[in-house]
Design a protein around this motif. Structure first.
Motif, mmCIF file in Angstrom:
data_model
loop_
_atom_site.group_PDB
_atom_site.id
_atom_site.type_symbol
_atom_site.label_atom_id
_atom_site.label_comp_id
_atom_site.label_asym_id
_atom_site.label_seq_id
_atom_site.Cartn_x
_atom_site.Cartn_y
_atom_site.Cartn_z
ATOM 1 N N ILE A 131 -28.325 -18.267 -14.073
ATOM 2 C CA ILE A 131 -28.580 -18.042 -15.497
ATOM 3 C C ILE A 131 -28.356 -19.329 -16.260
ATOM 4 O O ILE A 131 -27.389 -20.049 -16.027
ATOM 5 N N THR A 132 -29.290 -19.654 -17.139
ATOM 6 C CA THR A 132 -29.175 -20.820 -18.014
ATOM 7 C C THR A 132 -29.384 -20.366 -19.448
ATOM 8 O O THR A 132 -30.065 -19.356 -19.708
ATOM 9 N N TRP A 133 -28.797 -21.129 -20.392
ATOM 10 C CA TRP A 133 -28.846 -20.769 -21.810
ATOM 11 C C TRP A 133 -29.385 -21.929 -22.628
ATOM 12 O O TRP A 133 -29.166 -23.101 -22.295
ATOM 13 N N SER A 134 -30.047 -21.599 -23.724
ATOM 14 C CA SER A 134 -30.427 -22.615 -24.697
ATOM 15 C C SER A 134 -29.162 -23.056 -25.442
ATOM 16 O O SER A 134 -28.150 -22.342 -25.439
ATOM 17 N N PRO A 135 -29.176 -24.228 -26.086
ATOM 18 C CA PRO A 135 -27.970 -24.713 -26.770
ATOM 19 C C PRO A 135 -27.420 -23.741 -27.815
ATOM 20 O O PRO A 135 -26.196 -23.683 -28.023
ATOM 21 N N ASP A 136 -28.273 -22.968 -28.472
ATOM 22 C CA ASP A 136 -27.791 -22.038 -29.496
ATOM 23 C C ASP A 136 -27.606 -20.614 -28.969
ATOM 24 O O ASP A 136 -27.310 -19.700 -29.720
ATOM 25 N N TYR A 137 -27.751 -20.435 -27.666
ATOM 26 C CA TYR A 137 -27.536 -19.143 -26.996
ATOM 27 C C TYR A 137 -28.447 -18.030 -27.520
ATOM 28 O O TYR A 137 -28.121 -16.855 -27.458
ATOM 29 N N THR A 138 -29.625 -18.389 -28.016
ATOM 30 C CA THR A 138 -30.599 -17.378 -28.418
ATOM 31 C C THR A 138 -31.609 -17.087 -27.316
ATOM 32 O O THR A 138 -32.393 -16.153 -27.430
ATOM 33 N N GLN A 139 -31.590 -17.889 -26.243
ATOM 34 C CA GLN A 139 -32.511 -17.701 -25.130
ATOM 35 C C GLN A 139 -31.760 -17.905 -23.817
ATOM 36 O O GLN A 139 -30.868 -18.744 -23.729
ATOM 37 N N SER A 140 -32.138 -17.121 -22.833
ATOM 38 C CA SER A 140 -31.582 -17.325 -21.500
ATOM 39 C C SER A 140 -32.673 -17.101 -20.469
ATOM 40 O O SER A 140 -33.643 -16.378 -20.715
ATOM 41 N N THR A 141 -32.495 -17.743 -19.320
ATOM 42 C CA THR A 141 -33.401 -17.559 -18.195
ATOM 43 C C THR A 141 -32.576 -17.165 -16.987
ATOM 44 O O THR A 141 -31.595 -17.838 -16.652
ATOM 45 N N ILE A 142 -32.962 -16.055 -16.370
ATOM 46 C CA ILE A 142 -32.281 -15.562 -15.184
ATOM 47 C C ILE A 142 -33.271 -15.620 -14.030
ATOM 48 O O ILE A 142 -34.407 -15.151 -14.146
ATOM 49 N N SER A 143 -32.841 -16.198 -12.934
ATOM 50 C CA SER A 143 -33.742 -16.281 -11.787
ATOM 51 C C SER A 143 -33.026 -15.838 -10.525
ATOM 52 O O SER A 143 -31.806 -15.964 -10.391
ATOM 53 N N GLY A 144 -33.812 -15.278 -9.621
ATOM 54 C CA GLY A 144 -33.316 -14.811 -8.341
ATOM 55 C C GLY A 144 -34.474 -14.736 -7.363
ATOM 56 O O GLY A 144 -35.591 -15.171 -7.680
ATOM 57 N N PRO A 145 -34.251 -14.148 -6.206
ATOM 58 C CA PRO A 145 -35.323 -14.081 -5.201
ATOM 59 C C PRO A 145 -36.560 -13.365 -5.721
ATOM 60 O O PRO A 145 -36.520 -12.163 -6.003
ATOM 61 N N GLY A 146 -37.644 -14.085 -5.895
ATOM 62 C CA GLY A 146 -38.915 -13.471 -6.252
ATOM 63 C C GLY A 146 -39.125 -13.156 -7.710
ATOM 64 O O GLY A 146 -40.096 -12.487 -8.064
ATOM 65 N N PHE A 147 -38.257 -13.622 -8.608
ATOM 66 C CA PHE A 147 -38.483 -13.296 -10.018
ATOM 67 C C PHE A 147 -37.782 -14.301 -10.929
ATOM 68 O O PHE A 147 -36.836 -14.988 -10.554
#
Length: 234
Positions: A199-215
């Motif tokens: 999981i990664t976050w934008s500097p202002d924590y309004t966006q996140s990206t979650i990645s795992g196997p196949g998605f």
């Protein structure tokens, strides 16, 4: 830990708890169950019984008095082998001044969302105890007269399999749109880490990206930490 609240615990538990309950249904289906608290035995019966390696009685919720009663304070006097985890939750509540965990009896009206049904109250305490104990599989069982009992149960079959895109997607989409979360960002972060997702976050924590196997899932949040959008790519 400082500044811990019941709402924090429920956010921390929500999504990871949900996936464990989905997995429990995959494993046991609609099998009947039986429990012998004196012997510390909880079994899903049927053609191929599954006897749990451990059972922890948390307490019970009764529709008459509209209240929850912790197992360590029940006059029936259950053995410490099955109430020890509930006692640990009490100690946690005393330390962090969370009255719902420390008081032997708790009115439904004092719980988040003020549930009116016993099942809703039971789910609140099960999730809180999951976050405290790290035991993630629970059973909410009817015990007569509308009263429900809350158990945390253990068995190797209840361990989650490796993350799979369809299940993770369901947990995120259903959990973030249907559950009464206080802080969606906290819930997402608390789920991704123990599930082994990135999981990664934008500097202002309004966006996140979650990645795992196949998605990969892209999430956005508003100024009140509520989910605005979920875009899953498989």
């Amino acid at each position: 830990m400082s500044g811990v609240t019941l709402a924090n615990l429920l956010d921390d538990a929500a999504l990871f708890s949900f996936e464990h309950q989905l997995h429990l249904m995959d494993v046991v289906g609609d099998r009947p169950w039986s429990v012998d608290l004196r012997a510390g035995r909880f079994t899903f019966t049927g053609d191929q019984p599954i006897e749990c390696s451990a059972v922890h009685l948390l307490g019970s919720a009764a529709p008459g008095p509209q209240s929850w009663l912790w197992s360590w304070g029940n006059p029936a006097g259950y053995p410490e082998t099955v109430t020890g985890l509930a006692q640990s939750a009490r100690d946690f509540g005393i330390h962090h001044r969370i009255s719902e965990l420390a008081n032997v009896e708790v009115p439904f009206a004092d719980l988040p969302g003020a549930p009116t049904q016993a099942e809703g109250a039971v789910n609140t305490f099960m999730d809180a105890c999951k976050a405290i104990s790290g035991i993630w599989t629970a059973y909410n069982g009817p015990v007569g007269g509308g009263t429900r009992a809350a158990f945390l149960i253990e068995h190797p079959l209840f361990q989650l399999p490796a993350p799979a895109a369809p299940r993770i997607t369901r947990v995120l989409q259903q959990g973030l749109t249907e559950f009464p979360l206080n802080d969606h960002r906290r819930a997402v972060h608390a789920y991704a880490n123990p599930r082994g997702l990135t999981i990664t976050w934008s500097p202002d924590y309004t966006q996140s990206t979650i990645s795992g196997p196949g998605f990969t899932a892209a999430l956005t949040f508003d100024e009140l930490a509520r989910t605005k959008s979920i875009d899953v790519q498989m």
